[in-house]
Structure formats: structure tokens, C-alpha cells
Motif scaffolding. Structure first.
Motif, PDB file in Angstrom:
ATOM      1  N   LYS A  36      -8.321   7.568   2.410  1.00 51.80           N
ATOM      2  CA  LYS A  36      -8.068   6.145   2.174  1.00 51.80           C
ATOM      3  C   LYS A  36      -7.392   6.000   0.826  1.00 51.80           C
ATOM      4  N   ILE A  42      -2.791   3.126  -4.728  1.00 47.93           N
ATOM      5  CA  ILE A  42      -1.657   2.302  -4.296  1.00 47.93           C
ATOM      6  C   ILE A  42      -0.773   1.974  -5.492  1.00 47.93           C
ATOM      7  N   ILE A  64      -3.653  -4.697  -0.038  1.00 48.65           N
ATOM      8  CA  ILE A  64      -5.024  -4.541   0.453  1.00 48.65           C
ATOM      9  C   ILE A  64      -5.445  -5.802   1.211  1.00 48.65           C
ATOM     10  N   TYR A  67      -3.563  -5.885   4.679  1.00 49.05           N
ATOM     11  CA  TYR A  67      -3.644  -4.799   5.661  1.00 49.05           C
ATOM     12  C   TYR A  67      -5.018  -4.156   5.793  1.00 49.05           C
ATOM     13  N   ASP A  68      -5.966  -4.517   4.962  1.00 50.46           N
ATOM     14  CA  ASP A  68      -7.306  -3.937   5.016  1.00 50.46           C
ATOM     15  C   ASP A  68      -8.101  -4.589   6.151  1.00 50.46           C
ATOM     16  N   ILE A  75      -7.199   1.237   1.881  1.00 56.83           N
ATOM     17  CA  ILE A  75      -6.216   1.299   2.951  1.00 56.83           C
ATOM     18  C   ILE A  75      -6.318   2.659   3.639  1.00 56.83           C
ATOM     19  N   SER A  76      -6.722   2.630   4.911  1.00 55.98           N
ATOM     20  CA  SER A  76      -6.811   3.856   5.707  1.00 55.98           C
ATOM     21  C   SER A  76      -5.410   4.240   6.194  1.00 55.98           C
ATOM     22  N   GLU A  79      -4.120   1.660   8.657  1.00 56.49           N
ATOM     23  CA  GLU A  79      -3.714   0.431   7.966  1.00 56.49           C
ATOM     24  C   GLU A  79      -2.390   0.650   7.219  1.00 56.49           C
ATOM     25  N   PHE A  80      -2.255   1.816   6.600  1.00 53.37           N
ATOM     26  CA  PHE A  80      -1.015   2.166   5.898  1.00 53.37           C
ATOM     27  C   PHE A  80       0.142   2.237   6.888  1.00 53.37           C
ATOM     28  N   ALA A  83       1.429  -1.133   7.782  1.00 58.02           N
ATOM     29  CA  ALA A  83       2.264  -1.662   6.712  1.00 58.02           C
ATOM     30  C   ALA A  83       3.646  -0.998   6.723  1.00 58.02           C
TER      31      ALA A  83
END
Length: 89
Positions: A36, A42, A64, A67-68, A75-76, A79-80, A83
Motif C-alpha cells: 500500500k 505518494i 487518497i 481513490y481510497d 492506496i492499495s 486503488e492505484f 487512478a
């Protein structure tokens, strides 16, 4: 071009010019190996993308916030990827 578009373009340039894939970039910036990205990790990504220090923290927080999905303030990979898919590499 809006500031958001400029930031996304810089991230796209970083990911396409310096990494074989978005997953390689994710793994590179996941400094503690917990799968994460924290806010500080980030911010490191944004620094490498040459995002101004003045707005780096704001952009990291907004990323965050936007997208969290699971609400853990991290951010997993999935999720990344969501994005990154919006940047359309």
C-alpha cells in the motif's frame, strides 16, 4: 490546461519514462513493502514527477480522498490502478 491536468500529465510522464509498468512504479514507491502507498510514499512519487513541494501534500491527500475505497487512508495496488487507468497511459 488545468492544474489537475498538468499534474496528471507529469505523473504519466514519470510512469511511462521511468518504469516498465505502473505496477513497477507502485512497487518502487511502496518503500516499506506493505503493498500500500502511504501519504508520504505518494508524496515521494509526486516529488519524482516534479510536482511542486507547495502542493504535493494537497495532491497526495486528494488522491487518497478520491481513490481510497476501503477507507484505510492508504492506496492499495487496485486503488492505484484505478487512478492510473484514469490517466490513460
Amino acid at each position: 490546461m488545468s492544474t489537475k491536468d498538468q499534474i496528471l500529465k507529469k505523473i504519466e510522464i514519470l510512469l511511462t519514462n521511468h518504469f516498465e509498468s505502473p505496477k513497477n512504479a507502485f512497487d518502487f514507491f511502496d518503500e516499506n513493502g506493505d503493498k500500500k502507498l502511504s501519504k508520504s510514499e505518494i508524496k515521494n512519487l509526486l516529488q519524482e514527477a516534479e510536482i511542486s513541494g507547495f502542493i504535493r501534500g494537497i495532491v497526495a491527500s486528494k488522491l487518497i480522498e478520491g481513490y481510497d475505497v476501503d477507507g484505510d487512508q492508504l492506496i492499495s495496488w487496485s486503488e492505484f490502478k484505478t487512478a492510473i487507468d484514469e490517466i490513460a497511459l
